[in-house]
Design a protein around this motif. Structure first.
Motif, PDB file in Angstrom:
ATOM      1  N   LYS A  98      36.126  67.058 -39.923  1.00  0.00           N
ATOM      2  CA  LYS A  98      37.332  67.681 -40.463  1.00  0.00           C
ATOM      3  C   LYS A  98      37.949  66.664 -41.400  1.00  0.00           C
ATOM      4  CE  LYS A  98      41.517  70.058 -39.545  1.00  0.00           C
ATOM      5  NZ  LYS A  98      41.684  71.392 -39.780  1.00  0.00           N
ATOM      6  N   ASP A  99      38.216  67.099 -42.619  1.00  0.00           N
ATOM      7  CA  ASP A  99      38.776  66.218 -43.645  1.00  0.00           C
ATOM      8  C   ASP A  99      37.929  64.963 -43.834  1.00  0.00           C
ATOM      9  OD1 ASP A  99      40.903  68.036 -43.938  1.00  0.00           O
ATOM     10  OD2 ASP A  99      42.022  67.039 -42.325  1.00  0.00           O
ATOM     11  N   GLY A 100      36.598  65.147 -43.749  1.00  0.00           N
ATOM     12  CA  GLY A 100      35.680  64.046 -43.980  1.00  0.00           C
ATOM     13  C   GLY A 100      35.482  63.092 -42.820  1.00  0.00           C
ATOM     14  N   ILE A 101      36.137  63.342 -41.699  1.00  0.00           N
ATOM     15  CA  ILE A 101      36.020  62.459 -40.536  1.00  0.00           C
ATOM     16  C   ILE A 101      35.204  63.162 -39.449  1.00  0.00           C
ATOM     17  CG2 ILE A 101      37.287  61.211 -38.744  1.00  0.00           C
ATOM     18  CD1 ILE A 101      39.648  61.140 -40.786  1.00  0.00           C
ATOM     19  N   PRO A 102      34.036  62.606 -39.076  1.00  0.00           N
ATOM     20  CA  PRO A 102      33.211  63.251 -38.049  1.00  0.00           C
ATOM     21  C   PRO A 102      33.883  63.181 -36.676  1.00  0.00           C
ATOM     22  CG  PRO A 102      32.298  61.117 -38.622  1.00  0.00           C
ATOM     23  CD  PRO A 102      33.457  61.346 -39.537  1.00  0.00           C
ATOM     24  N   PHE A 103      33.866  64.303 -35.965  1.00  0.00           N
ATOM     25  CA  PHE A 103      34.472  64.331 -34.629  1.00  0.00           C
ATOM     26  C   PHE A 103      33.518  64.827 -33.556  1.00  0.00           C
ATOM     27  CE2 PHE A 103      35.340  68.533 -36.294  1.00  0.00           C
ATOM     28  CZ  PHE A 103      35.108  69.361 -35.216  1.00  0.00           C
ATOM     29  N   ASN A 149      22.686  55.842 -31.698  1.00  0.00           N
ATOM     30  CA  ASN A 149      22.547  56.924 -32.684  1.00  0.00           C
ATOM     31  C   ASN A 149      23.846  57.701 -32.861  1.00  0.00           C
ATOM     32  OD1 ASN A 149      19.831  56.323 -33.190  1.00  0.00           O
ATOM     33  ND2 ASN A 149      19.166  57.616 -31.493  1.00  0.00           N
ATOM     34  N   VAL A 150      24.460  58.095 -31.761  1.00  0.00           N
ATOM     35  CA  VAL A 150      25.692  58.888 -31.834  1.00  0.00           C
ATOM     36  C   VAL A 150      26.825  58.046 -32.396  1.00  0.00           C
ATOM     37  CG1 VAL A 150      27.415  60.145 -30.471  1.00  0.00           C
ATOM     38  CG2 VAL A 150      24.971  60.479 -30.022  1.00  0.00           C
ATOM     39  N   ALA A 151      26.932  56.798 -31.972  1.00  0.00           N
ATOM     40  CA  ALA A 151      27.981  55.915 -32.481  1.00  0.00           C
ATOM     41  C   ALA A 151      27.886  55.789 -33.999  1.00  0.00           C
ATOM     42  CB  ALA A 151      27.886  54.542 -31.816  1.00  0.00           C
ATOM     43  N   ALA A 152      26.687  55.688 -34.514  1.00  0.00           N
ATOM     44  CA  ALA A 152      26.505  55.522 -35.961  1.00  0.00           C
ATOM     45  C   ALA A 152      27.006  56.735 -36.740  1.00  0.00           C
ATOM     46  CB  ALA A 152      25.032  55.260 -36.277  1.00  0.00           C
ATOM     47  N   VAL A 153      26.696  57.949 -36.272  1.00  0.00           N
ATOM     48  CA  VAL A 153      27.096  59.138 -37.040  1.00  0.00           C
ATOM     49  C   VAL A 153      28.546  59.542 -36.809  1.00  0.00           C
ATOM     50  CG1 VAL A 153      24.751  60.019 -37.286  1.00  0.00           C
ATOM     51  CG2 VAL A 153      26.154  60.793 -35.366  1.00  0.00           C
ATOM     52  N   LEU A 154      29.136  59.104 -35.689  1.00  0.00           N
ATOM     53  CA  LEU A 154      30.543  59.412 -35.433  1.00  0.00           C
ATOM     54  C   LEU A 154      31.456  58.254 -35.828  1.00  0.00           C
ATOM     55  CD1 LEU A 154      30.516  61.389 -32.055  1.00  0.00           C
ATOM     56  CD2 LEU A 154      30.573  62.260 -34.397  1.00  0.00           C
ATOM     57  N   ASP A 155      30.883  57.228 -36.425  1.00  0.00           N
ATOM     58  CA  ASP A 155      31.645  56.063 -36.889  1.00  0.00           C
ATOM     59  C   ASP A 155      32.430  55.427 -35.742  1.00  0.00           C
ATOM     60  OD1 ASP A 155      32.452  54.195 -38.767  1.00  0.00           O
ATOM     61  OD2 ASP A 155      34.184  55.369 -39.404  1.00  0.00           O
ATOM     62  N   LEU A 156      31.710  55.128 -34.663  1.00  0.00           N
ATOM     63  CA  LEU A 156      32.289  54.518 -33.465  1.00  0.00           C
ATOM     64  C   LEU A 156      31.494  53.279 -33.080  1.00  0.00           C
ATOM     65  CD1 LEU A 156      32.619  57.722 -31.249  1.00  0.00           C
ATOM     66  CD2 LEU A 156      34.510  56.473 -32.272  1.00  0.00           C
TER      67      LEU A 156
END
Length: 170
Positions: free
Chosen positions: A47-52, A103-110
């Motif tokens: 949403k608004d460019g931020i992966p959630f 893997n998930v951390a990388a795509v969710l920017d965490l």
């Protein structure tokens, strides 16, 4: 309907789309043989460019073949299945917590090991056939699950009856 709304209000990125042998958890949820062919799609929603969210779905191959990978970019999976004639009627879901892997951390920017809300859901059609198994991982700083509870009496005891009231994106 909340899931459809979220699908139309957010942007999707398709990370993987393939027909694979059903892994044990998906086979159990879809009530098919281990190794039966299923469609697996891995997506993120933003949403608004931020992966959630990070979503992994499994759909029986006969249903999955009714739409193409690019269709998943413009319509929620539930809408695609309904377009294919599937009459979605119910679902069973579990909500828990988990930690972000690499893997998930990388795509969710965490950071690896960050807390995530984990929703596992099996969707059934009107005949009771499982038509989708999804594991959804949500950033708790961007997504929450809302419900209201009603106190009900029955069989000599009181209990709480939940009613989902939706979701909230930060």
């Amino acid at each position: 309907e909340d899931l459809l709304s979220m699908g139309y209000e957010t942007q999707v990125r398709l990370l993987d789309f393939a027909y694979v042998a059903a892994p044990p958890e998906a086979a159990a949820a879809l009530q098919c043989d281990k190794g039966a062919e299923v469609q697996r799609a891995v997506r993120t929603r933003s949403k608004d460019g931020i992966p959630f969210s990070h979503l992994t779905t499994y759909v029986p191959a006969d249903i999955g073949r009714s739409f193409a990978p690019e269709d998943m970019l413009g319509k929620p999976l539930l809408a695609l299945m309904e377009d294919a004639g599937v009459r979605v009627a119910s679902a069973s879901q579990t909500i828990t917590a988990t930690l972000a892997d690499h893997n998930v951390a990388a795509v969710l920017d965490l950071d690896v090991g960050s807390a995530l809300l984990k929703v596992s859901r099996t969707v059934f059609d009107a005949e009771g056939r499982p038509v989708e198994f999804i594991t959804a991982l949500y950033r708790p700083d961007s997504y929450c699950y809302q419900m209201s509870l009603s106190r009900v009496s029955g069989a000599g005891a009181n209990s709480w009856s939940p009613k989902t009231t939706g979701y909230k994106l930060a």
